[in-house]
Design a protein around this motif. Structure first.
Motif, PDB file in Angstrom:
ATOM      1  N   SER A 276       1.088  -0.741   0.234  1.00 29.91           N
ATOM      2  CA  SER A 276       0.435  -0.088  -0.333  1.00 29.91           C
ATOM      3  C   SER A 276       1.247   1.324   0.296  1.00 29.91           C
ATOM      4  O   SER A 276       0.630   2.278  -0.462  1.00 29.91           O
ATOM      5  CB  SER A 276      -1.323  -0.117   0.683  1.00 29.91           C
ATOM      6  OG  SER A 276      -2.196  -1.351   0.325  1.00 29.91           O
ATOM      7  N   PRO A 282      -4.242   1.889  -0.866  1.00 32.46           N
ATOM      8  CA  PRO A 282      -4.854   1.038   0.057  1.00 32.46           C
ATOM      9  C   PRO A 282      -4.659  -0.567  -1.262  1.00 32.46           C
ATOM     10  O   PRO A 282      -4.918  -0.432  -2.419  1.00 32.46           O
ATOM     11  CB  PRO A 282      -5.810   0.872   0.402  1.00 32.46           C
ATOM     12  CG  PRO A 282      -6.697   2.413   0.109  1.00 32.46           C
ATOM     13  CD  PRO A 282      -5.112   3.209  -1.148  1.00 32.46           C
ATOM     14  N   ALA A 283      -4.075  -1.214  -0.201  1.00 31.25           N
ATOM     15  CA  ALA A 283      -4.194  -2.944  -1.468  1.00 31.25           C
ATOM     16  C   ALA A 283      -4.537  -3.927  -0.772  1.00 31.25           C
ATOM     17  O   ALA A 283      -5.356  -3.702   0.664  1.00 31.25           O
ATOM     18  CB  ALA A 283      -2.978  -3.531  -1.192  1.00 31.25           C
TER      19      ALA A 283
END
Length: 293
Positions: A276, A282-283
């Motif tokens: 991220s 965001p991942a």
């Protein structure tokens, strides 16, 4: 004649009858056994009347400590302590009858003082443990000077057992600069996530500031630190820690801190967090069912 209990204490808590007879008479040994000052844990093997040590278990089975149990005996870092000692017995040797539990292996393993040699111990762990746990053993063996990277790699290449490629990969990733088992585990997590630029115990310094961090990637300007539970012993320690992290931010470094639970019990979180930050957004965690497939 030396007291039998003292002999056992000097021998790591256990000894064979032949070893005891070098210092005490058979009558003295039998009397100590009858009085409950020592106990027989296998045919011809005697120990102190306390919970058996891993070394005693190995002797009772007629073998030597191996894998992570040998790592402990050699003073190497282990991430998790095995529920039962790992014991290796020579292929041509007969196993002794004993009630002491262990995880048994059969192999003609080179030994040293009741445990497999440092080189063999690292290779056994490399071929049998999860990558991060094995990396912690290998890193500490290098850090303690018990082996060299050249010795380990040569032994891994010469090996013909299953797991040879796995062992070579792990030895190539090992690093004597790693300062702890948790740090090694953290490095293993980021390697698994595809980030190979993190350097153990990296120094960040200028004329006004000095810091040695657990892991850092100079190109990404990213610092990773593995924190134990009792990290701050005092208010002053907390203040110094906060000032340190602010100084890192002032110099363009991003810091991510991970707990033991983050690193050991939730490996996906480390990968998600680092990915991220590197990607700038965001991942998502990978679907567990998809990952298992």
């Amino acid at each position: 004649m030396t007291d039998v209990v003292e002999i056992l204490q000097r021998s790591g808590g256990s000894a064979t009858f032949a070893q005891l007879r070098g210092f005490a008479s058979g009558r003295t040994i039998r009397r100590a056994l009858a009085e409950g000052r020592i106990k027989r844990v296998a045919k011809g093997v005697y120990a102190l009347p306390v919970d058996a040590s891993p070394l005693t278990v190995a002797r009772a089975h007629g073998g030597v400590l191996s894998h992570e149990s040998a790592a402990q005996q050699l003073g190497l870092d282990v991430v998790t302590i095995p529920l039962k000692p790992h014991v290796t017995i020579g292929r041509t040797k007969r196993r002794r009858t004993t009630r002491l539990p262990c995880t048994l292996h059969w192999s003609d393993a080179p030994e040293l003082d009741g445990a497999t040699t440092p080189v063999r111990t690292v290779l056994d762990c490399a071929q049998n443990l999860p990558f991060g746990e094995a990396l912690a053993v290998a890193d500490s063996a290098l850090r303690n000077g018990l082996v060299s990277a050249e010795e380990l790699l040569a032994a891994a290449i010469a090996g013909r057992r299953p797991g040879r490629a796995r062992a070579i990969k792990l030895i190539e990733a090992s690093d004597a600069r790693a300062a702890s088992a948790l740090e090694s585990m953290l490095r293993a997590r980021v390697l698994a996530a595809g980030f190979g630029g993190f350097v153990p115990q990296y120094v960040i310094a200028d004329g006004e500031f000095f810091a040695r961090v657990d892991l850092a990637d100079p190109k990404l300007r990213l610092v990773l630190e593995a924190d134990s539970f009792a990290y701050h012993a005092s208010r002053d320690a907390l203040r110094r820690d906060c000032r340190r992290y602010v100084n890192l931010a002032m110099r363009g470094w991003t810091l991510l801190r991970f707990s033991w639970e983050d690193v050991v019990l939730d490996p996906d979180w480390v990968a998600v967090a680092v990915t991220s930050v590197v990607r700038g957004g965001p991942a998502r965690r990978q679907n567990p069912l998809k990952r298992a497939a």
